[in-house]
Design an enzyme around this catalytic site. Structure first.
Site, PDB file in Angstrom:
ATOM      1  NE  ARG A 142      -3.476  -2.260   2.850  1.00 62.99           N
ATOM      2  CZ  ARG A 142      -3.152  -3.438   3.401  1.00 62.99           C
ATOM      3  NH1 ARG A 142      -1.911  -3.624   3.853  1.00 62.99           N
ATOM      4  NH2 ARG A 142      -4.040  -4.400   3.499  1.00 62.99           N
ATOM      5  CE  LYS A 179      -6.005  -1.698   5.664  1.00 68.53           C
ATOM      6  NZ  LYS A 179      -7.344  -1.985   5.111  1.00 68.53           N
ATOM      7  NE  ARG A 205      -3.181  -3.724  -1.128  1.00 65.62           N
ATOM      8  CZ  ARG A 205      -2.518  -4.543  -0.307  1.00 65.62           C
ATOM      9  NH1 ARG A 205      -1.209  -4.600  -0.370  1.00 65.62           N
ATOM     10  NH2 ARG A 205      -3.164  -5.318   0.541  1.00 65.62           N
ATOM     11  CG  HIS A 241      -5.319   0.616  -2.789  1.00 65.15           C
ATOM     12  ND1 HIS A 241      -4.479   1.387  -2.012  1.00 65.15           N
ATOM     13  CD2 HIS A 241      -5.924  -0.244  -1.933  1.00 65.15           C
ATOM     14  CE1 HIS A 241      -4.590   1.004  -0.752  1.00 65.15           C
ATOM     15  NE2 HIS A 241      -5.449   0.016  -0.679  1.00 65.15           N
ATOM     16  CE1 TYR A 300      -6.694  -6.880  -6.572  1.00 65.44           C
ATOM     17  CE2 TYR A 300      -6.663  -8.095  -4.511  1.00 65.44           C
ATOM     18  CZ  TYR A 300      -6.559  -6.906  -5.195  1.00 65.44           C
ATOM     19  OH  TYR A 300      -6.329  -5.733  -4.515  1.00 65.44           O
ATOM     20  CG  HIS A 315      -5.572  -9.367   1.469  1.00 63.84           C
ATOM     21  ND1 HIS A 315      -5.856  -9.680   0.153  1.00 63.84           N
ATOM     22  CD2 HIS A 315      -5.541  -8.009   1.517  1.00 63.84           C
ATOM     23  CE1 HIS A 315      -5.985  -8.580  -0.551  1.00 63.84           C
ATOM     24  NE2 HIS A 315      -5.796  -7.556   0.251  1.00 63.84           N
TER      25      HIS A 315
END
Length: 337
Positions: free
Chosen positions: A168, A210, A285, A282, A317, A308
């Site tokens: 990111r 994150k 990415r 994004h 995706y 993730h």
């Protein structure tokens, strides 16, 4: 319990117990400011007085809120355009999830007798597929930054690393020099003794995502050579004007490059490449993940590379690549139509 006091308590919990990033905490604060203001306008100064109907009314208020259009259509007066919703269904879902989390936390802590957020419904989110660039468009974007001046060298290294790692923009902005590994996997002197020699075949990058979770992501020779050129011929010039920050990417004054500035680099490169597709922070990415899966990469491996927590997030995706295959099939097979 007074809303401001309750929110402050919950934010401390999120920061200390869950270790959320600064960006995530800022998003929570924005959502809570909206909620607290809405309650204040209705004279609700104690969360004990909030019911499921109160939160449902808040959901409805968010859905009905409108804003002016960003820009008028060519040839039209600004006042001729209809207002548009202030928040998407996804944004409303996030904001209400934040509120429900607050009430659930206070209920579990014994601060509230009832959990007013339980059972409150939010708008259904439309299924939006990530927008990835075609490989030739990515190459055009990367090739749009080809100068030999310090800023161009930095921008090329930034773009190459974003596409090489799928990180990111906010993650790349927080990368420090010690997060950079040479191709051997050894850090420190291996990189700084001879960057052009050690990075030319690629290496590894430690990324903090994150929830302050770290992951190790490889990068290839293209990103390695761009990084080496930046580290040898550009970063020292920026660093000489600063105060010794460990940040990998620096601005002209020697300070850490912000995520907003990094996004401006992407946008400027897209404009220089004359891309017709809309580009977002994004985009690289999304392109990274889509191109890996189209090339046969395992979805679990892509999940790890993207950071993730759930493979379900990554699987969206696969729908993008399936749609592309279907399009090629329809256009090429004599009996597809």
């Amino acid at each position: 319990m007074e809303p401001g006091q309750a929110i402050a308590k919950y934010l401390r919990h999120l920061s200390i117990e869950r270790g959320l990033s600064d960006n995530s905490m800022a998003a929570y604060r924005r959502d809570f400011t909206k909620y607290a203001d809405w309650l204040g306008e209705r004279g609700i100064d104690d969360l004990a007085g909030v019911t499921p109907d109160t939160i449902s009314a808040y959901v409805a208020a968010l859905a009905e809120e409108q804003r002016a259009p960003r820009a008028a259509e060519p040839g039209a007066e600004a006042g001729d355009q209809d207002p548009v919703p202030a928040y998407s269904a996804a944004s409303i879902t996030r904001m209400v999830s934040t509120v429900r989390g607050l009430h659930r936390f206070l209920y579990d802590e014994g601060a509230l007798a009832e959990n007013a957020g339980r059972g409150v419904r939010t708008p259904k989110k439309g299924k939006r597929l990530p927008k990835a660039l075609a490989i030739e468009d990515v190459e055009a974007l990367l090739g749009a930054v080809s100068g030999d001046d310090p800023v161009s060298l930095r921008d090329r290294a930034l773009l190459e690393l974003l596409y090489a790692t799928g990180a990111r923009v906010s993650e790349i902005a927080t990368i420090d020099l010690d997060d950079l590994y040479a191709g051997t996997g050894r850090e420190g002197a291996d990189v700084w003794g001879d960057p052009e020699g050690t990075l030319s075949e690629g290496g590894l990058l430690r990324v903090t995502g994150k929830g302050s979770k770290t992951r190790i992501v490889p990068y290839g020779s293209y990103a390695g050579r761009a990084l080496a050129a930046y580290l040898v011929r550009a970063r020292p010039q920026f660093a000489a004007r600063g105060t010794g920050t460990p940040a990998l990417f620096l601005g002209p004054r020697g300070a850490r490059l912000s995520r907003q500035s990094a996004w401006l680099v992407i946008r400027a490169a897209a404009e220089a490449a004359e891309l017709t597709q809309e580009v977002s922070p994004h985009t690289l990415r999304h392109s990274f993940a889509t191109h890996l899966l189209a090339g046969g990469a395992d979805v679990r491996a892509v999940q790890e590379l993207l950071g993730h927590s759930s493979v379900t997030t990554t699987q969206i995706y696969t729908q993008v690549t399936a749609d592309t295959l279907r399009e090629h099939y329809v256009n090429a097979h004599p009996r597809a139509k």
